[in-house]
Design a protein around this motif. Structure first.
Motif, mmCIF file in Angstrom:
data_model
loop_
_atom_site.group_PDB
_atom_site.id
_atom_site.type_symbol
_atom_site.label_atom_id
_atom_site.label_comp_id
_atom_site.label_asym_id
_atom_site.label_seq_id
_atom_site.Cartn_x
_atom_site.Cartn_y
_atom_site.Cartn_z
ATOM 1 N N ASN A 40 0.824 -1.216 0.000
ATOM 2 C CA ASN A 40 0.000 0.000 0.000
ATOM 3 C C ASN A 40 0.854 1.261 0.000
ATOM 4 O O ASN A 40 0.504 2.266 -0.633
ATOM 5 N N LEU A 41 1.961 1.219 0.713
ATOM 6 C CA LEU A 41 2.859 2.374 0.706
ATOM 7 C C LEU A 41 3.350 2.654 -0.713
ATOM 8 O O LEU A 41 3.373 3.808 -1.164
ATOM 9 N N HIS A 42 3.717 1.604 -1.428
ATOM 10 C CA HIS A 42 4.150 1.788 -2.812
ATOM 11 C C HIS A 42 3.011 2.314 -3.688
ATOM 12 O O HIS A 42 3.215 3.209 -4.513
ATOM 13 N N PHE A 43 1.808 1.778 -3.527
ATOM 14 C CA PHE A 43 0.670 2.253 -4.329
ATOM 15 C C PHE A 43 0.393 3.735 -4.063
ATOM 16 O O PHE A 43 0.066 4.488 -4.986
ATOM 17 N N MET A 44 0.538 4.142 -2.807
ATOM 18 C CA MET A 44 0.350 5.557 -2.488
ATOM 19 C C MET A 44 1.443 6.411 -3.134
ATOM 20 O O MET A 44 1.181 7.502 -3.652
ATOM 21 N N MET A 45 2.672 5.912 -3.105
ATOM 22 C CA MET A 45 3.767 6.693 -3.683
ATOM 23 C C MET A 45 3.673 6.757 -5.206
ATOM 24 O O MET A 45 4.119 7.727 -5.815
ATOM 25 N N SER A 56 1.049 7.351 -6.704
ATOM 26 C CA SER A 56 0.160 8.483 -6.936
ATOM 27 C C SER A 56 0.702 9.803 -6.402
ATOM 28 O O SER A 56 0.498 10.848 -7.017
ATOM 29 N N PHE A 57 1.381 9.748 -5.264
ATOM 30 C CA PHE A 57 1.685 11.000 -4.565
ATOM 31 C C PHE A 57 3.162 11.395 -4.584
ATOM 32 O O PHE A 57 3.488 12.516 -4.193
ATOM 33 N N TYR A 58 4.040 10.501 -4.999
ATOM 34 C CA TYR A 58 5.428 10.892 -5.193
ATOM 35 C C TYR A 58 5.601 11.240 -6.666
ATOM 36 O O TYR A 58 5.648 10.364 -7.524
ATOM 37 N N LYS A 59 5.664 12.543 -6.923
ATOM 38 C CA LYS A 59 5.715 13.025 -8.309
ATOM 39 C C LYS A 59 6.975 13.873 -8.507
ATOM 40 O O LYS A 59 6.923 15.104 -8.493
ATOM 41 N N PRO A 60 8.106 13.203 -8.663
ATOM 42 C CA PRO A 60 9.377 13.933 -8.725
ATOM 43 C C PRO A 60 9.549 14.717 -10.020
ATOM 44 O O PRO A 60 9.033 14.347 -11.074
ATOM 45 N N THR A 61 10.269 15.818 -9.892
ATOM 46 C CA THR A 61 10.679 16.622 -11.042
ATOM 47 C C THR A 61 12.195 16.814 -10.930
ATOM 48 O O THR A 61 12.777 16.557 -9.859
ATOM 49 N N PRO A 62 12.851 17.254 -11.991
ATOM 50 C CA PRO A 62 14.306 17.468 -11.892
ATOM 51 C C PRO A 62 14.700 18.380 -10.742
ATOM 52 O O PRO A 62 15.766 18.226 -10.151
ATOM 53 N N LYS A 63 13.854 19.333 -10.391
ATOM 54 C CA LYS A 63 14.150 20.261 -9.298
ATOM 55 C C LYS A 63 13.701 19.711 -7.942
ATOM 56 O O LYS A 63 14.382 19.846 -6.932
ATOM 57 N N ARG A 64 12.525 19.057 -7.920
ATOM 58 C CA ARG A 64 11.938 18.608 -6.655
ATOM 59 C C ARG A 64 11.723 17.099 -6.729
ATOM 60 O O ARG A 64 10.732 16.628 -7.299
ATOM 61 N N TYR A 65 12.638 16.353 -6.136
ATOM 62 C CA TYR A 65 12.554 14.886 -6.251
ATOM 63 C C TYR A 65 12.917 14.159 -4.955
ATOM 64 O O TYR A 65 12.745 12.943 -4.853
ATOM 65 N N LYS A 66 13.399 14.864 -3.956
ATOM 66 C CA LYS A 66 13.906 14.200 -2.760
ATOM 67 C C LYS A 66 12.765 13.750 -1.845
ATOM 68 O O LYS A 66 11.651 14.267 -1.906
ATOM 69 N N ASP A 69 10.079 0.874 5.493
ATOM 70 C CA ASP A 69 9.770 2.198 4.939
ATOM 71 C C ASP A 69 10.979 2.763 4.210
ATOM 72 O O ASP A 69 10.862 3.321 3.114
ATOM 73 N N LYS A 70 12.143 2.632 4.832
ATOM 74 C CA LYS A 70 13.367 3.151 4.220
ATOM 75 C C LYS A 70 13.651 2.426 2.907
ATOM 76 O O LYS A 70 13.974 3.051 1.887
ATOM 77 N N TYR A 71 13.517 1.098 2.918
ATOM 78 C CA TYR A 71 13.755 0.335 1.685
ATOM 79 C C TYR A 71 12.773 0.764 0.587
ATOM 80 O O TYR A 71 13.133 0.868 -0.584
ATOM 81 N N ALA A 72 11.529 0.982 0.994
ATOM 82 C CA ALA A 72 10.491 1.323 0.018
ATOM 83 C C ALA A 72 10.776 2.669 -0.643
ATOM 84 O O ALA A 72 10.700 2.801 -1.871
ATOM 85 N N VAL A 73 11.095 3.688 0.165
ATOM 86 C CA VAL A 73 11.318 5.006 -0.429
ATOM 87 C C VAL A 73 12.615 5.026 -1.236
ATOM 88 O O VAL A 73 12.703 5.696 -2.276
ATOM 89 N N GLN A 88 11.781 3.653 -4.565
ATOM 90 C CA GLN A 88 11.042 4.615 -5.383
ATOM 91 C C GLN A 88 11.999 5.619 -6.023
ATOM 92 O O GLN A 88 11.846 5.977 -7.199
ATOM 93 N N LEU A 89 12.977 6.073 -5.261
ATOM 94 C CA LEU A 89 13.988 6.978 -5.830
ATOM 95 C C LEU A 89 14.711 6.311 -6.995
ATOM 96 O O LEU A 89 14.878 6.903 -8.067
ATOM 97 N N ARG A 90 15.142 5.069 -6.792
ATOM 98 C CA ARG A 90 15.845 4.351 -7.872
ATOM 99 C C ARG A 90 14.940 4.148 -9.074
ATOM 100 O O ARG A 90 15.368 4.284 -10.226
ATOM 101 N N HIS A 91 13.674 3.812 -8.811
ATOM 102 C CA HIS A 91 12.723 3.568 -9.892
ATOM 103 C C HIS A 91 12.579 4.793 -10.794
ATOM 104 O O HIS A 91 12.392 4.670 -12.004
ATOM 105 N N HIS A 92 12.672 5.961 -10.192
ATOM 106 C CA HIS A 92 12.530 7.199 -10.966
ATOM 107 C C HIS A 92 13.870 7.729 -11.481
ATOM 108 O O HIS A 92 13.926 8.828 -12.022
#
Length: 421
Positions: free
Chosen positions: A110-115, A117-127, A138-142, A145-149
């Motif tokens: 569920n955390l991944h499914f939420m991210m 939708s709600f983690y929408k990185p851009t070149p300027k704002r991605y952290k 939680d740490k592994y999941a986020v 997500q960073l690597r995935h993007h």
């Protein structure tokens, strides 16, 4: 209540005056080889089984046996929309509107499914900002997500750390992080109650702070749901997730809950993974219709509900509803306050409670740091009939859960701890 006293008689009197004391008998309490009840203090890891759970599951097994596929529509509790049986009570427990809550999947899924939708990185704002000592999953999941993007999972992760020599996260430090990096942070994702220290974060304060810097804000409430008043709707958080097998007593590996704030309920532009159970209920079985998004949290479902797991959740939620969550939270503060009092009365310089001493900044968990201790201490407690949770390097996590732990449990814990230490 703050007028605690020492002695067995006082503990017995507290139990005698406790209007919720009868709920203990509604749970299976683990026993030792001689049949003596153990002192179970790990409801923050796995909640105990309500005695009614077996009957709830058996009902669905019987309908499956007798009705087969017709159980979806003709069972005693029709399976087709079984998840709806859980929604209102679960929403009440986490402080949300029914539209904002759904039970589905497992926690990290569920955390991944939420991210999505709600983690929408851009070149300027991605952290992504998390607390430094977040639960590892939680740490592994986020990080993933960073690597995935396409971002570096170390450079893209910002950690809210406790100050040197301290255990608890400080809000001033969070404010400073956001002042310095706010325009780089896409997502603030904090554990609502920290698993290690038991610190209950001010969700509303964090959400307001994150939003003021243009960040999306989400919470993992695994250690908060059924433990503290989360008030998710009023917090203003964009999303939250939690498991149901800790304080919500639904059984090992059981389903997770998800919250999506109502301001996102009708936003069909949000990117998301979809499946047929997030499709309009009226046309879901036409099969060939184009996808028609359900509003609210239900719109994040993928698959039909797993009935046997949901039956166990329903059993526990029915116990919560009868007991009353406000009353449980009130007892939790009394029980944990008594526990804290007895620990402090030990006057042992080797023992330190790292959980906040403000009852509004914690739930029923106390994390006890024991100087120069190792897992041998935990093993001795286990041999003494106490079930707790050991966390390296030197912390014992103990949770006197108001539904089934008694004041005598707390008293007995302290008496056995004395002999072990």
């Amino acid at each position: 209540m703050s007028n605690y006293k020492l002695g067995r008689e006082f503990a017995e009197q507290l139990d005698h005056n406790d209007e919720l004391s009868t709920y203990r008998s509604q749970f299976h309490i683990p026993k030792d080889a001689e049949g003596n009840e153990l002192i179970y203090m790990t409801g923050n890891s796995l909640g105990l089984q309500p005695k009614i759970t077996k009957g709830y599951i058996n009902q669905e097994l019987e309908d499956w046996a007798k009705l087969g596929v017709d159980g979806h529509t003709h069972g005693k509790n029709p399976w087709l929309n079984y998840h709806e049986f859980l929604t209102k009570i679960m929403a009440d427990i986490v402080g949300a509107k029914p539209l904002e809550v759904v039970v589905m999947n497992s926690l990290t899924a569920n955390l991944h499914f939420m991210m999505v939708s709600f983690y929408k990185p851009t070149p300027k704002r991605y952290k992504i900002l998390i607390e430094a000592d977040a639960f590892p999953s939680d740490k592994y999941a986020v990080e993933s997500q960073l690597r995935h993007h396409g971002y570096d999972d170390k450079e893209g992760l910002i950690l809210w750390k406790a100050r040197k020599g301290e255990e608890l996260a400080n809000y001033e430090d969070l404010e400073n992080i956001l002042k310095e990096h706010g325009d780089e942070i896409a997502l603030v994702m904090i554990g609502g109650v920290n698993y290690y220290t038991g610190q209950f974060f001010d969700l509303k304060r964090i959400a307001k702070l994150g939003h003021s810097h243009g960040c999306v804000v989400g919470f993992d409430c695994a250690h908060g749901a059924g433990n503290v008043k989360l008030e998710l709707h009023d917090s203003g958080a964009d999303f939250a997730v939690w498991c149901s097998y800790k304080y919500l007593n639904s059984g090992p590996g059981s389903l997770s809950g998800a919250f999506v704030h109502e301001r996102h309920a009708h936003n069909k532009e949000l990117n998301r993974f979809t499946g047929w159970w997030s499709h309009n209920k009226q046309t879901r079985f036409r099969m060939r219709d184009d996808f028609d998004q359900l509003p609210g949290a239900e719109g994040w479902q993928l698959s039909n509900p797993p009935i046997l797991s949901m039956a166990a959740i329903r059993a526990s939620l029915d116990v919560f509803e009868k007991a009353g969550f406000d009353k449980l939270c009130e007892k939790s503060k009394q029980l944990t306050g008594y526990f804290e009092f007895l620990l402090n009365e030990l006057n042992n310089s080797n023992i330190k409670i790292i959980t906040p001493n403000d009852p509004d900044q914690r739930g029923c968990q106390l994390s006890i740091q024991v100087k120069n201790a190792d897992k041998d201490l935990h093993d001795k407690l286990t041999q003494a009939g106490i079930i707790t949770d050991w966390r390296e390097p030197d912390v014992i996590r103990c949770a006197p859960v108001p539904l089934y732990n008694s004041f005598m449990d707390v008293y007995g814990f302290i008496e056995r701890l004395k002999t072990v230490i």
